[in-house]
Design a protein around this motif. Sequence first.
Motif, PDB file in Angstrom:
ATOM      1  N   HIS A   1       0.830  -1.202   0.000  1.00 58.77           N
ATOM      2  CA  HIS A   1       0.000   0.000   0.000  1.00 58.77           C
ATOM      3  C   HIS A   1       0.869   1.259   0.000  1.00 58.77           C
ATOM      4  O   HIS A   1       0.572   2.224  -0.721  1.00 58.77           O
ATOM      5  N   ARG A   2       1.950   1.245   0.766  1.00 61.98           N
ATOM      6  CA  ARG A   2       2.841   2.406   0.771  1.00 61.98           C
ATOM      7  C   ARG A   2       3.547   2.542  -0.578  1.00 61.98           C
ATOM      8  O   ARG A   2       3.772   3.659  -1.046  1.00 61.98           O
ATOM      9  N   LEU A   3       3.895   1.445  -1.203  1.00 62.00           N
ATOM     10  CA  LEU A   3       4.480   1.512  -2.537  1.00 62.00           C
ATOM     11  C   LEU A   3       3.519   2.188  -3.513  1.00 62.00           C
ATOM     12  O   LEU A   3       3.920   2.933  -4.406  1.00 62.00           O
ATOM     13  N   ASP A   4       2.230   1.914  -3.311  1.00 63.41           N
ATOM     14  CA  ASP A   4       1.212   2.448  -4.227  1.00 63.41           C
ATOM     15  C   ASP A   4       0.891   3.918  -3.956  1.00 63.41           C
ATOM     16  O   ASP A   4       0.657   4.690  -4.883  1.00 63.41           O
ATOM     17  N   THR A   5       0.925   4.322  -2.673  1.00 67.59           N
ATOM     18  CA  THR A   5       0.472   5.675  -2.321  1.00 67.59           C
ATOM     19  C   THR A   5       1.611   6.628  -1.973  1.00 67.59           C
ATOM     20  O   THR A   5       1.404   7.841  -1.932  1.00 67.59           O
ATOM     21  N   GLY A   6       2.803   6.089  -1.709  1.00 66.83           N
ATOM     22  CA  GLY A   6       3.914   6.951  -1.325  1.00 66.83           C
ATOM     23  C   GLY A   6       3.998   7.121   0.176  1.00 66.83           C
ATOM     24  O   GLY A   6       3.023   6.940   0.903  1.00 66.83           O
ATOM     25  N   ALA A   7       5.200   7.516   0.640  1.00 63.63           N
ATOM     26  CA  ALA A   7       5.448   7.653   2.071  1.00 63.63           C
ATOM     27  C   ALA A   7       5.041   9.028   2.556  1.00 63.63           C
ATOM     28  O   ALA A   7       5.104  10.007   1.820  1.00 63.63           O
ATOM     29  N   PRO A   8       4.628   9.133   3.830  1.00 67.73           N
ATOM     30  CA  PRO A   8       4.336  10.451   4.414  1.00 67.73           C
ATOM     31  C   PRO A   8       5.633  11.184   4.717  1.00 67.73           C
ATOM     32  O   PRO A   8       6.727  10.649   4.538  1.00 67.73           O
ATOM     33  N   GLU A   9       5.520  12.384   5.202  1.00 69.40           N
ATOM     34  CA  GLU A   9       6.699  13.164   5.595  1.00 69.40           C
ATOM     35  C   GLU A   9       7.445  12.425   6.705  1.00 69.40           C
ATOM     36  O   GLU A   9       6.863  11.994   7.694  1.00 69.40           O
TER      37      GLU A   9
ATOM     38  N   HIS B   1      17.968   4.568  -4.257  1.00 70.66           N
ATOM     39  CA  HIS B   1      17.586   3.416  -3.441  1.00 70.66           C
ATOM     40  C   HIS B   1      16.097   3.112  -3.558  1.00 70.66           C
ATOM     41  O   HIS B   1      15.699   1.945  -3.670  1.00 70.66           O
ATOM     42  N   VAL B   2      15.280   4.156  -3.511  1.00 76.93           N
ATOM     43  CA  VAL B   2      13.830   3.948  -3.610  1.00 76.93           C
ATOM     44  C   VAL B   2      13.467   3.378  -4.980  1.00 76.93           C
ATOM     45  O   VAL B   2      12.611   2.494  -5.097  1.00 76.93           O
TER      46      VAL B   2
ATOM     47  N   VAL C   1       9.074   2.565   2.059  1.00 78.46           N
ATOM     48  CA  VAL C   1       8.283   1.458   1.500  1.00 78.46           C
ATOM     49  C   VAL C   1       7.824   0.477   2.572  1.00 78.46           C
ATOM     50  O   VAL C   1       7.387  -0.630   2.265  1.00 78.46           O
ATOM     51  N   SER C   2       7.913   0.871   3.842  1.00 73.05           N
ATOM     52  CA  SER C   2       7.479  -0.023   4.918  1.00 73.05           C
ATOM     53  C   SER C   2       6.661   0.767   5.930  1.00 73.05           C
ATOM     54  O   SER C   2       6.682   1.994   5.937  1.00 73.05           O
TER      55      SER C   2
END
Length: 690
Positions: free
Chosen positions: A134-142, A161-162, A192-193
Amino acid sequence: MSVPAGRLLAVPRTADTLPSLRELLTTAVEAVGGSERPGQVTMAEAVHKSIRTGEHLAVQAGTGTGKSLAYLVPAVRHAIESGRTVVVSTATIALQRQLVDRDLPRLAKALKQAIGREPTFAILKGRRNYLCLHRLDTGAPEEPDDGALFDPFAVSALGRHVKRLFEWSSDTETGDRDELVPGVTDQAWRQVSVSAKECLGKDKCPFGTDCFAERARAEAGQADLVVTNHALLAIDALQGYQVLPEHDVVIIDEAHELVDRVTSVATAELTAGMIGAAVKRCGRQIAEDIVDRLEEASEGIKEIFDDLPQGRLDDLPRPLEGVLRVTRDAAHACITALGPDRSSQDLESTTARRQAVALLEEIHDTAVRVLEAFDTDDAKRRDVVWLSSDMVGGNLRPPALRVAPLGVAGLLRERLFGECTTVLTSATLTLGGSFDALARQWGLPVEQRPSQKAEGTATDVAPPADNDIPSWSGIDVGSPFTHEKSGILYVARHLPPPGRDGLQPAFFDELEGLVNAAGGRTLGLFSSMRAARQAADELRERVDFPILCQGEDSTSLLVSKFADDEATCLFGTLSLWQGVDVPGSSLQLVVVDRIPFPRPDDPLASARQRAVEARGGNGFLTVAATHAALLLAQGAGRLLRSNDDKGVVAILDSRLATARYGGFLRASLPPFWTTYDQSVVRGALARLNS
C-alpha cells in the motif's frame, strides 16, 4: 518453506508413538554427515527435559558442540507430539539464515520418515522488515528530519535506493528486507514499509490479501517451528497484542545478546524533526490553531535541545520540563482532534489519519515517559534519560532525547519466563565461572546457583520452587575443543596500563612483535574505531603484511579477504568481537588492545551502575565488569573455530593480570594455557608459522 494447509488440523502424535529423542538425534546427525558429540547429546537431553517439566534452562555450549541440532531436535519432537508451535529466537541475521536456509531444511528431510511427516518451519520478523504494497502504491508520508537530507548527495542516493526498491518489489516473493542484496539505507526502507501502528490492517487495506507481512504471519501460524529475532520477541512481550503465533516453548539462541536487544526495543527517542513531521502529517485534517501548538512545541524542542549539554540527565532542567509538557499536551490535543477511526472515511483519509496518529502517539508517550522518569529518587528510578547526537554516514544528526529502561529483568521475568518454558543458549553464558551475572539481568533468581558441569545435571530433579519464582537450571556442556592444548592466553603484564590519550608506543612494539611472529594471521580487536585506525596506520609502517581495517570496505568483504590470505591481518571494533568465524590457519592470533569496559560517559551503563550502588550493590562488578567479561569471552572465542585450530589470544592490557577484578574476567575466558612471558608466546607463534 511452504506450510501445508492442514497443519492446524493434524492430529498430534503421542510420546509412545514417536521415536525417542536419542533416536531422532542420531538420525539427524547422520543425515547431516556429522558425528555425535557428548556435549550435544547432553544438551539435547537437557532441552528435552526442560520442555517436558516446564523448568527454564540456560545452556552454555562452546563452539563446535552442534548446539543448533541439540535444541532443534527436541523442539521438533515437542511440536509434533503437542501440535503446538515452538519459537526459536536469534540475535543475528547470519544465524537466522543458517537455521532457515541450511539446518532446518536438512533436519526436516532427515526426520520425515521417522516421525511420519515432514516438519514445517517459517521465519517471522517485525512488520517494518517487509515491503508494504500500500505504501508503494500511495507513497510515504513526511519523514522525521534526521539532518541527512540537507546533503544533496544524500537526496540523490535516497532516490536511487527507492527506485531500486520499486523494481525489486515486482520480483520478490517475500518482501523481506534481508533478501535485498546489496541493501539500502534505513531512510530509503522507511519509504516502502510501515510500523504496526501505521498499518491499516488486512481488512481495510486494499492489498491485505497480498500483504507480505500478513502472509509471513499466516505461514508462521501453521508451522511447527518459527524462527524469529530477539527484537520481535521483545515486541511480542512489550505490546498489548500478540505478534508471534500461539506457543508454549521459546528457545533463545545467542542468549548473551538478549538483554541488549530487548533494551533497544524498549528505548524511545524524541526529536524536533519528529514533531515537525507530525505537524505535516496532520496537514488539513484538524484545525490550524491546534496544529500551530504542535509546531510551536517543535520550535521549542529544537531551541532547548541546542542549548542543553549532551549526555545523561540526572535531573530534569526546568526549561526542558516546560517544553516537554507543552509537547505532551499539544500531541494529545492533535490526537483528540483527529478522533477515532471512522468507517465512513475514504481510504486516503483513513491512511493519512493512521500515519499521523502513529507518530503523535510516539511523541506523546515519549514525552510522558521522560517526565515520569524524574518523579522518584535514584534508587527507585526505572528509566535513564540522555541527550545525544549521532554521526550517520558522515553527517551529524540533530540532538535526540532518549529514554531507556535501567533494566529489563522484570519485563523478562513476567512476560517471557512467566508465559512459557524458555531455553537460553550461547557459547558464552557463564561469567566469572557462574550463570549468576546473566541470570540477574534476565530476572531469574540466583540463589547461590553455581555454574554446573554437564555430568549428572541433565537428569537431576530440580528443587520445588515458589509459584512466583521461576524455576531454572544451568548447565555447561563444554566444548569439543581442548583449549589447554590448542590455545594460549597471553597477558602482557609488563605493559603500562592503557591511558586515555590513545595507544602508547610500548603497545605498538608489542603488537609488531606478535604479528611478525605469527606471520600475519592476526585479528585485532579494539575498544574503539580510533584505536583500530591508529594501530592499522602504525603497523602498516612497521610490518610487511597486509593490514585491513574495518570501515575501509564492507565488513563481510574484509572478513572474506582476511580468510582468503594467510598473511593478512584484520583490525576492527565491536562487530568483529562477535561476528568473525574464520577456521584454519588464516587466524592464529587474536589481539585485544584493552579490557572492553563501557565508556565512562556511556549514559545507560553509567546509570545502571549508579542504580546498583544506590541499592547497596557493587555497580562496577555488576555492570562494567560483566559487560567486559562478556565481550572478552566473545572475542577470545574467535580463535578456535574447528578441531584443528591452534593459536594465541593476546590481551595487551596489564590490568587483566594486576587488577583485583582480573580474576573474574579471566574466569570468564575459555580455559587456555596462560602465560605472561613474551618470549614464550612469540616462540609458540613462530613454530605455528613454520
